[in-house]
Scaffold this motif. Structure first.
Motif, PDB file in Angstrom:
ATOM      1  N   TYR A 118     -24.691  29.573  43.612  1.00 36.59           N
ATOM      2  CA  TYR A 118     -26.152  29.601  43.495  1.00 36.59           C
ATOM      3  C   TYR A 118     -26.788  28.951  44.725  1.00 36.59           C
ATOM      4  O   TYR A 118     -26.533  27.772  45.000  1.00 36.59           O
ATOM      5  N   LEU A 119     -27.648  29.664  45.414  1.00 36.59           N
ATOM      6  CA  LEU A 119     -28.405  29.054  46.517  1.00 36.59           C
ATOM      7  C   LEU A 119     -29.241  27.880  45.998  1.00 36.59           C
ATOM      8  O   LEU A 119     -29.447  26.880  46.693  1.00 36.59           O
ATOM      9  N   THR A 120     -29.682  28.023  44.756  1.00 36.17           N
ATOM     10  CA  THR A 120     -30.569  27.008  44.165  1.00 36.17           C
ATOM     11  C   THR A 120     -29.895  25.639  44.068  1.00 36.17           C
ATOM     12  O   THR A 120     -30.575  24.615  44.042  1.00 36.17           O
ATOM     13  N   GLN A 149     -22.344  41.346  53.115  1.00 31.02           N
ATOM     14  CA  GLN A 149     -21.712  40.525  52.084  1.00 31.02           C
ATOM     15  C   GLN A 149     -20.803  41.477  51.315  1.00 31.02           C
ATOM     16  O   GLN A 149     -21.282  42.316  50.554  1.00 31.02           O
ATOM     17  N   GLY A 187     -28.355  42.267  48.970  1.00 29.44           N
ATOM     18  CA  GLY A 187     -27.011  42.775  48.701  1.00 29.44           C
ATOM     19  C   GLY A 187     -26.821  43.355  47.312  1.00 29.44           C
ATOM     20  O   GLY A 187     -25.844  44.052  47.050  1.00 29.44           O
ATOM     21  N   GLY A 188     -27.750  43.071  46.423  1.00 30.92           N
ATOM     22  CA  GLY A 188     -27.547  43.365  44.996  1.00 30.92           C
ATOM     23  C   GLY A 188     -27.568  44.849  44.675  1.00 30.92           C
ATOM     24  O   GLY A 188     -28.098  45.673  45.412  1.00 30.92           O
ATOM     25  N   LEU A 239     -21.102  37.534  45.269  1.00 31.96           N
ATOM     26  CA  LEU A 239     -20.704  36.283  44.603  1.00 31.96           C
ATOM     27  C   LEU A 239     -21.874  35.329  44.431  1.00 31.96           C
ATOM     28  O   LEU A 239     -21.670  34.140  44.212  1.00 31.96           O
TER      29      LEU A 239
HETATM   30  C1  UD1 Z   1     -32.639  34.252  41.656  1.00 26.08           C
HETATM   31  C2  UD1 Z   1     -32.686  32.735  41.562  1.00 26.08           C
HETATM   32  C3  UD1 Z   1     -33.655  32.326  40.449  1.00 26.08           C
HETATM   33  C4  UD1 Z   1     -35.027  32.911  40.733  1.00 26.08           C
HETATM   34  C5  UD1 Z   1     -34.939  34.421  40.936  1.00 26.08           C
HETATM   35  C6  UD1 Z   1     -36.259  34.963  41.415  1.00 26.08           C
HETATM   36  C7  UD1 Z   1     -30.437  31.987  42.147  1.00 26.08           C
HETATM   37  C8  UD1 Z   1     -29.147  31.427  41.657  1.00 26.08           C
HETATM   38  N1  UD1 Z   1     -31.363  32.236  41.249  1.00 26.08           N
HETATM   39  O1  UD1 Z   1     -32.114  34.723  40.431  1.00 26.08           O
HETATM   40  O2  UD1 Z   1     -33.734  30.918  40.380  1.00 26.08           O
HETATM   41  O3  UD1 Z   1     -35.915  32.607  39.676  1.00 26.08           O
HETATM   42  O4  UD1 Z   1     -33.947  34.747  41.927  1.00 26.08           O
HETATM   43  O5  UD1 Z   1     -36.203  36.360  41.517  1.00 26.08           O
HETATM   44  O6  UD1 Z   1     -30.609  32.167  43.345  1.00 26.08           O
HETATM   45  N2  UD1 Z   1     -28.267  38.967  46.165  1.00 26.08           N
HETATM   46  C9  UD1 Z   1     -27.344  39.222  47.140  1.00 26.08           C
HETATM   47  N3  UD1 Z   1     -26.043  38.925  46.916  1.00 26.08           N
HETATM   48  C10 UD1 Z   1     -25.598  38.349  45.762  1.00 26.08           C
HETATM   49  C11 UD1 Z   1     -26.552  38.097  44.754  1.00 26.08           C
HETATM   50  C12 UD1 Z   1     -27.867  38.402  44.985  1.00 26.08           C
HETATM   51  O7  UD1 Z   1     -27.687  39.708  48.210  1.00 26.08           O
HETATM   52  O8  UD1 Z   1     -24.399  38.100  45.651  1.00 26.08           O
HETATM   53  C13 UD1 Z   1     -29.683  39.306  46.401  1.00 26.08           C
HETATM   54  C14 UD1 Z   1     -30.195  40.372  45.481  1.00 26.08           C
HETATM   55  O9  UD1 Z   1     -30.092  41.639  46.056  1.00 26.08           O
HETATM   56  C15 UD1 Z   1     -31.644  39.986  45.295  1.00 26.08           C
HETATM   57  C16 UD1 Z   1     -31.657  38.483  45.501  1.00 26.08           C
HETATM   58  O10 UD1 Z   1     -30.460  38.159  46.158  1.00 26.08           O
HETATM   59  O11 UD1 Z   1     -32.464  40.592  46.252  1.00 26.08           O
HETATM   60  C17 UD1 Z   1     -31.765  37.730  44.182  1.00 26.08           C
HETATM   61  O12 UD1 Z   1     -30.603  37.979  43.432  1.00 26.08           O
HETATM   62  P1  UD1 Z   1     -30.609  38.146  41.867  1.00 26.08           P
HETATM   63  O13 UD1 Z   1     -29.226  38.388  41.415  1.00 26.08           O
HETATM   64  O14 UD1 Z   1     -31.639  39.109  41.458  1.00 26.08           O
HETATM   65  O15 UD1 Z   1     -31.003  36.676  41.457  1.00 26.08           O
HETATM   66  P2  UD1 Z   1     -31.688  36.237  40.108  1.00 26.08           P
HETATM   67  O16 UD1 Z   1     -30.687  36.187  39.049  1.00 26.08           O
HETATM   68  O17 UD1 Z   1     -32.899  37.050  39.893  1.00 26.08           O
END
Ligand code: UD1
Ligand code: CA
Length: 468
Positions: free
Chosen positions: A197-199, A72, A10-11, A76
């Motif tokens: 955070y999924l984490t 999405q 989604g990013g 968020l």
């Molecule tokens: C995330 C992890 C981090 C990990 C890293 C690895 C979390 C909170 N953190 O961080 O622990 O080390 O990935 O790359 O999960 N996305 C969506 N919708 C959103 C936000 C993100 O679809 O609202 C997608 C993005 O397009 C991307 C992925 O999720 O493909 C990861 O999102 P990103 O924002 O890059 O997470 P990081 O901050 O890198």
């Protein structure tokens, strides 16, 4: 029940400064999202749901209905992104779900499979794929304890001690689907970034007495993603050398890598030499003992063995064994070049078949044509295939001889063993074995040049006298 996959895509990737969703940016000419899908397919996982958000229509048109997608509508956080796939997760409640980031292209089959093995053998609710890297800046840190892991802390939320941890979260996880659903909607955005955070699912599952483990991948690149253009370039550099090294292992010769880029699906036979400046993309395959380059661009093109392509650009075409093409030749889509053909400088072929051992040596355009075997084109020939409204085909029989500067105005057929005289514009069919000449008769004006010379000389004499 099969294991399912959710890919987060989604990013936006603000720092990329593009109107494309980040996951469609390319590594070696293939979108990052496709790299991730390929790894799933290789691991036998084809039940895939893609979470789209920023510029979602572009994801739709790329995916083209091949996989399920969910929207999405606001970004968020990664936890919120997974929430959108609730219905997809519920379909798979009795099994495990793999969650992947669409912007980390180097996830691989072995990592996916080995992490699942550990996940199952440990009876874990979640298994996080991790890797150890020298510069963990920006990634979530893995906090381990004696029973597995106690949590994942995002870079921006780390204590100074946690910042020193070099085992990082790759963003790839195996979840017991039911366990994931039991905590997913309890996530709260109380952190430095105000995101879900999924984490945080890791801690929530631990609190419920469930088990969390980490699988540290042997692939050092598994976590690598790109947040800006420099990062994307780094991914391309890594992928480029990985692909090149695998071709070297297969006996492909490269003596200078300057400008050499080979896409991930390209196949090359042993003994073939790829020279500098050559780029091979798409589903291109090249046989054995060819010389490709210098400066050759092949896209979705099939090349046989013992072929030479020097400064050639070819797209969606076929070149059979022992053909020799270039320098400075273009094969446009649907060109079919048969065995032993020779094509030389400044020749363009389009949507045409060129028969065995035919020679098209210089400055010639062959479009929408069916050319037989052993044909010889003189210099500067043109198949005139377009009347500003329609395209027509030219047919040339075996052993024909097309004289220099012939225009073949399609639709037209030149027979087997037929000749066209140099400079002819052929508008009617030429029968087998005939010679066609279409030229005006020369008009000779005796002494014309001398009379001109005399007039000029007198003019110059008068001019120089006037100056004095
Ligand atoms: C995330 C992890 C981090 C990990 C890293 C690895 C979390 C909170 N953190 O961080 O622990 O080390 O990935 O790359 O999960 N996305 C969506 N919708 C959103 C936000 C993100 O679809 O609202 C997608 C993005 O397009 C991307 C992925 O999720 O493909 C990861 O999102 P990103 O924002 O890059 O997470 P990081 O901050 O890198
Ligand atoms: Ca990221």
């Amino acid at each position: 029940m099969a294991d399912n996959v959710v890919i987060l895509a989604g990013g936006q990737g603000k720092r990329m400064k593009t109107s494309k969703p980040k996951v469609l940016l390319e590594v070696l000419g293939t979108p990052m999202l496709q790299w991730v899908i390929d790894a799933c397919e290789e691991a036998g996982l084809s039940e895939i749901c893609i979470v789209k958000g920023y510029e979602a229509e572009q994801i739709d048109s790329y995916i083209d209905g091949k996989y399920e997608t969910v929207l999405q509508s606001e970004r968020l956080g990664t936890g919120h992104a997974v929430m959108q796939a609730k219905a997809f997760l519920e379909k798979n409640i009795g099994s495990d779900t793999l969650i992947l980031c669409g912007d980390a292209p180097f996830i691989d089959k072995a990592t996916i499979e080995n992490a699942l093995k550990l996940h199952k053998s440990q009876g874990s609710a979640v298994t996080v794929v991790t890797s150890k890297i020298d510069d963990p800046k920006g990634y979530g840190r893995i906090v381990r304890n004696e029973n597995g892991i106690s949590g994942i802390v995002e870079h921006k939320d780390c204590t100074p001690e946690q910042l020193l941890i070099n085992e990082i979260n790759s963003g790839c996880y195996w979840f017991d689907t039911q366990a994931l659903l039991s905590v997913l909607f309890e996530l709260k955005p109380n952190n430095a970034q105000g995101e879900y955070y999924l984490t945080d699912c890791v801690e929530l599952l631990l609190k419920k007495g469930r088990k969390a483990t980490a699988y540290c991948s042997e692939n050092p690149d598994v976590s690598l993603g790109a947040n800006d253009r420099a990062g994307l370039l780094k991914l391309n550099d890594i992928a480029r050398m990985n692909v090149i090294n695998s071709h070297l292992d297969n006996g492909v010769e490269m003596t200078c890598l300057d400008g050499v880029i080979i896409g991930k699906y390209v196949k090359i036979g042993g003994g073939t030499h790829i020279k500098s400046g050559s780029q091979l993309f798409g589903r291109t395959t090249v046989g054995e003992n060819c010389v490709i380059g210098p400066n050759t661009l092949l896209t979705d093109t099939t090349v046989g063995s013992d072929v030479s392509l020097n400064n050639v650009m070819a797209t969606k075409s076929v070149v059979e064994d022992k053909a020799s093409i270039g320098p400075w030749t273009q094969l446009r889509p649907d060109s079919y070049i048969k065995k032993g053909v020779k094509i030389g400088d400044f020749v363009e072929i389009k949507n045409s078949t060129i028969g065995e051992r035919t020679a098209v040596a210089h400055l010639t355009y062959v479009g929408d044509s069916d050319v037989g075997a052993n044909v010889n084109f003189g210099c500067g020939c043109v198949t005139v295939n377009f009347d500003a409204e329609h395209k027509y085909r030219t047919v040339i029989g075996d052993n024909a001889f097309i004289g220099c500067n012939t225009n073949l105005v399609a639709p037209v057929r030149v027979g087997n063993n037929a000749y066209t005289a140099a400079g002819s514009t052929i508008i009617n069919d030429v029968p087998d074995g005939a010679l066609a000449i279409e030229r005006g008769t020369a008009v000779i004006k005796e002494d014309y040049g001398y009379r001109k010379l005399k007039a000029r000389t007198e003019k110059f004499r008068k001019l120089s006298q006037d100056e004095k």
